[in-house]
Design a protein around this motif. Structure first.
Motif, PDB file in Angstrom:
ATOM      1  N   ARG A  28      64.949 -33.829 -33.599  1.00 45.26           N
ATOM      2  CA  ARG A  28      65.786 -33.388 -34.712  1.00 45.26           C
ATOM      3  C   ARG A  28      67.031 -32.643 -34.214  1.00 45.26           C
ATOM      4  NH1 ARG A  28      62.157 -30.624 -37.050  1.00 45.26           N
ATOM      5  NH2 ARG A  28      62.755 -28.582 -36.326  1.00 45.26           N
ATOM      6  N   GLU A  29      66.881 -31.872 -33.150  1.00 47.11           N
ATOM      7  CA  GLU A  29      67.978 -31.024 -32.677  1.00 47.11           C
ATOM      8  C   GLU A  29      68.938 -31.716 -31.717  1.00 47.11           C
ATOM      9  OE1 GLU A  29      66.360 -27.324 -31.263  1.00 47.11           O
ATOM     10  OE2 GLU A  29      65.846 -26.697 -33.291  1.00 47.11           O
ATOM     11  N   ASN A  30      68.547 -32.873 -31.175  1.00 51.57           N
ATOM     12  CA  ASN A  30      69.466 -33.634 -30.323  1.00 51.57           C
ATOM     13  C   ASN A  30      69.221 -35.117 -30.576  1.00 51.57           C
ATOM     14  OD1 ASN A  30      70.813 -35.046 -28.298  1.00 51.57           O
ATOM     15  ND2 ASN A  30      70.641 -33.357 -26.845  1.00 51.57           N
ATOM     16  N   THR A  31      70.085 -35.721 -31.340  1.00 53.41           N
ATOM     17  CA  THR A  31      69.920 -37.120 -31.732  1.00 53.41           C
ATOM     18  C   THR A  31      70.200 -38.101 -30.592  1.00 53.41           C
ATOM     19  OG1 THR A  31      72.181 -37.163 -32.600  1.00 53.41           O
ATOM     20  CG2 THR A  31      70.409 -36.653 -34.155  1.00 53.41           C
ATOM     21  N   CYS A  32      70.705 -37.621 -29.456  1.00 56.28           N
ATOM     22  CA  CYS A  32      70.907 -38.488 -28.291  1.00 56.28           C
ATOM     23  C   CYS A  32      69.600 -38.749 -27.541  1.00 56.28           C
ATOM     24  CB  CYS A  32      71.914 -37.867 -27.334  1.00 56.28           C
ATOM     25  SG  CYS A  32      73.577 -37.794 -28.003  1.00 56.28           S
ATOM     26  N   ILE A  33      68.590 -37.951 -27.814  1.00 49.94           N
ATOM     27  CA  ILE A  33      67.298 -38.119 -27.145  1.00 49.94           C
ATOM     28  C   ILE A  33      66.575 -39.300 -27.777  1.00 49.94           C
ATOM     29  CG2 ILE A  33      65.067 -37.049 -26.629  1.00 49.94           C
ATOM     30  CD1 ILE A  33      67.529 -35.778 -25.217  1.00 49.94           C
ATOM     31  N   THR A  34      66.265 -40.295 -26.951  1.00 44.66           N
ATOM     32  CA  THR A  34      65.569 -41.488 -27.444  1.00 44.66           C
ATOM     33  C   THR A  34      64.098 -41.500 -27.054  1.00 44.66           C
ATOM     34  OG1 THR A  34      66.211 -42.758 -25.494  1.00 44.66           O
ATOM     35  CG2 THR A  34      67.663 -42.883 -27.428  1.00 44.66           C
ATOM     36  N   THR A  35      63.735 -40.702 -26.040  1.00 38.92           N
ATOM     37  CA  THR A  35      62.351 -40.656 -25.578  1.00 38.92           C
ATOM     38  C   THR A  35      61.907 -39.219 -25.390  1.00 38.92           C
ATOM     39  OG1 THR A  35      62.698 -42.712 -24.367  1.00 38.92           O
ATOM     40  CG2 THR A  35      60.767 -41.419 -23.764  1.00 38.92           C
ATOM     41  N   VAL A  36      60.813 -38.859 -26.038  1.00 40.82           N
ATOM     42  CA  VAL A  36      60.168 -37.572 -25.799  1.00 40.82           C
ATOM     43  C   VAL A  36      58.742 -37.881 -25.382  1.00 40.82           C
ATOM     44  CG1 VAL A  36      59.483 -35.344 -26.739  1.00 40.82           C
ATOM     45  CG2 VAL A  36      61.619 -36.393 -27.507  1.00 40.82           C
ATOM     46  N   ASP A  37      58.440 -37.616 -24.113  1.00 40.59           N
ATOM     47  CA  ASP A  37      57.109 -37.858 -23.581  1.00 40.59           C
ATOM     48  C   ASP A  37      56.298 -36.572 -23.620  1.00 40.59           C
ATOM     49  OD1 ASP A  37      57.755 -40.518 -22.869  1.00 40.59           O
ATOM     50  OD2 ASP A  37      58.620 -39.841 -20.976  1.00 40.59           O
ATOM     51  N   ILE A  38      55.117 -36.620 -24.212  1.00 40.85           N
ATOM     52  CA  ILE A  38      54.201 -35.485 -24.192  1.00 40.85           C
ATOM     53  C   ILE A  38      53.192 -35.770 -23.086  1.00 40.85           C
ATOM     54  CG2 ILE A  38      52.510 -34.147 -25.479  1.00 40.85           C
ATOM     55  CD1 ILE A  38      53.976 -35.019 -28.050  1.00 40.85           C
ATOM     56  N   LEU A  39      53.184 -34.911 -22.071  1.00 42.78           N
ATOM     57  CA  LEU A  39      52.391 -35.148 -20.875  1.00 42.78           C
ATOM     58  C   LEU A  39      51.465 -33.979 -20.573  1.00 42.78           C
ATOM     59  CD1 LEU A  39      55.401 -36.412 -18.786  1.00 42.78           C
ATOM     60  CD2 LEU A  39      53.560 -37.847 -19.673  1.00 42.78           C
ATOM     61  N   LEU A  40      50.258 -34.287 -20.171  1.00 37.00           N
ATOM     62  CA  LEU A  40      49.301 -33.271 -19.760  1.00 37.00           C
ATOM     63  C   LEU A  40      49.714 -32.708 -18.401  1.00 37.00           C
ATOM     64  CD1 LEU A  40      46.596 -31.902 -20.461  1.00 37.00           C
ATOM     65  CD2 LEU A  40      45.463 -33.747 -19.222  1.00 37.00           C
ATOM     66  N   GLU A  41      49.672 -31.383 -18.270  1.00 32.82           N
ATOM     67  CA  GLU A  41      49.989 -30.751 -16.982  1.00 32.82           C
ATOM     68  C   GLU A  41      49.230 -31.468 -15.877  1.00 32.82           C
ATOM     69  OE1 GLU A  41      51.961 -28.549 -15.644  1.00 32.82           O
ATOM     70  OE2 GLU A  41      52.886 -27.790 -17.462  1.00 32.82           O
ATOM     71  N   GLY A  42      49.915 -31.761 -14.778  1.00 33.02           N
ATOM     72  CA  GLY A  42      49.301 -32.424 -13.647  1.00 33.02           C
ATOM     73  C   GLY A  42      49.506 -33.925 -13.620  1.00 33.02           C
ATOM     74  N   THR A  43      50.043 -34.481 -14.714  1.00 32.63           N
ATOM     75  CA  THR A  43      50.317 -35.913 -14.759  1.00 32.63           C
ATOM     76  C   THR A  43      51.402 -36.255 -13.744  1.00 32.63           C
ATOM     77  OG1 THR A  43      49.761 -35.989 -17.105  1.00 32.63           O
ATOM     78  CG2 THR A  43      51.094 -37.806 -16.250  1.00 32.63           C
ATOM     79  N   ILE A  44      51.203 -37.327 -13.014  1.00 30.91           N
ATOM     80  CA  ILE A  44      52.202 -37.769 -12.035  1.00 30.91           C
ATOM     81  C   ILE A  44      53.284 -38.566 -12.770  1.00 30.91           C
ATOM     82  CG2 ILE A  44      52.606 -39.218 -10.004  1.00 30.91           C
ATOM     83  CD1 ILE A  44      49.695 -38.554  -9.185  1.00 30.91           C
ATOM     84  N   VAL A  45      54.538 -38.208 -12.501  1.00 28.59           N
ATOM     85  CA  VAL A  45      55.673 -38.876 -13.145  1.00 28.59           C
ATOM     86  C   VAL A  45      56.719 -39.234 -12.097  1.00 28.59           C
ATOM     87  CG1 VAL A  45      55.343 -37.721 -15.367  1.00 28.59           C
ATOM     88  CG2 VAL A  45      56.823 -36.682 -13.650  1.00 28.59           C
ATOM     89  N   THR A  46      57.654 -40.091 -12.486  1.00 25.02           N
ATOM     90  CA  THR A  46      58.770 -40.432 -11.612  1.00 25.02           C
ATOM     91  C   THR A  46      59.728 -39.252 -11.507  1.00 25.02           C
ATOM     92  OG1 THR A  46      60.045 -41.337 -13.438  1.00 25.02           O
ATOM     93  CG2 THR A  46      58.637 -42.876 -12.221  1.00 25.02           C
ATOM     94  N   THR A  47      60.564 -39.253 -10.489  1.00 26.85           N
ATOM     95  CA  THR A  47      61.513 -38.156 -10.298  1.00 26.85           C
ATOM     96  C   THR A  47      62.924 -38.506 -10.756  1.00 26.85           C
ATOM     97  OG1 THR A  47      61.933 -38.863  -8.030  1.00 26.85           O
ATOM     98  CG2 THR A  47      60.221 -37.185  -8.355  1.00 26.85           C
ATOM     99  N   ASP A  48      63.073 -39.653 -11.415  1.00 34.63           N
ATOM    100  CA  ASP A  48      64.406 -40.050 -11.876  1.00 34.63           C
ATOM    101  C   ASP A  48      64.882 -39.135 -13.006  1.00 34.63           C
ATOM    102  OD1 ASP A  48      62.397 -41.120 -13.522  1.00 34.63           O
ATOM    103  OD2 ASP A  48      63.705 -42.702 -14.257  1.00 34.63           O
ATOM    104  N   TYR A  49      66.193 -39.037 -13.140  1.00 33.60           N
ATOM    105  CA  TYR A  49      66.805 -38.210 -14.179  1.00 33.60           C
ATOM    106  C   TYR A  49      67.351 -39.138 -15.255  1.00 33.60           C
ATOM    107  CZ  TYR A  49      69.652 -34.654 -16.440  1.00 33.60           C
ATOM    108  OH  TYR A  49      70.194 -33.795 -17.354  1.00 33.60           O
ATOM    109  N   VAL A  50      66.877 -38.949 -16.482  1.00 29.89           N
ATOM    110  CA  VAL A  50      67.297 -39.794 -17.603  1.00 29.89           C
ATOM    111  C   VAL A  50      67.870 -38.879 -18.687  1.00 29.89           C
ATOM    112  CG1 VAL A  50      66.548 -41.477 -19.317  1.00 29.89           C
ATOM    113  CG2 VAL A  50      65.478 -41.459 -17.061  1.00 29.89           C
TER     114      VAL A  50
END
Length: 71
Positions: A28-50
């Protein structure tokens, strides 16, 4: 801090909130955001910046544990 499209880029006020509520607030506060990922602490993710993504880190109870930021 604002992103290039003029919306917010970080949400420190959401630490301690429910992950789903945080995700909706971010969208709602930033309409440019197309993806919001909800992740459990400790989840392995990529290091890319999007610039259109925010990761919301939550604990096992679904509570936000880190400041959500664009990236």
């Amino acid at each position: 801090m604002a992103s290039e499209c003029g919306g917010k880029s970080s949400w420190p006020e959401l630490v301690g909130a429910q992950g789903g509520v945080a995700a909706e607030t971010i969208k709602r506060e930033n309409t440019c955001i197309t993806t919001v990922d909800i992740l459990l602490e400790g989840t392995i993710v990529t290091t890319d910046y999007v610039t259109t993504r925010v990761r919301v880190w939550v604990d096992k109870k679904g509570i936000v544990t880190r400041v959500p930021i664009i990236g």
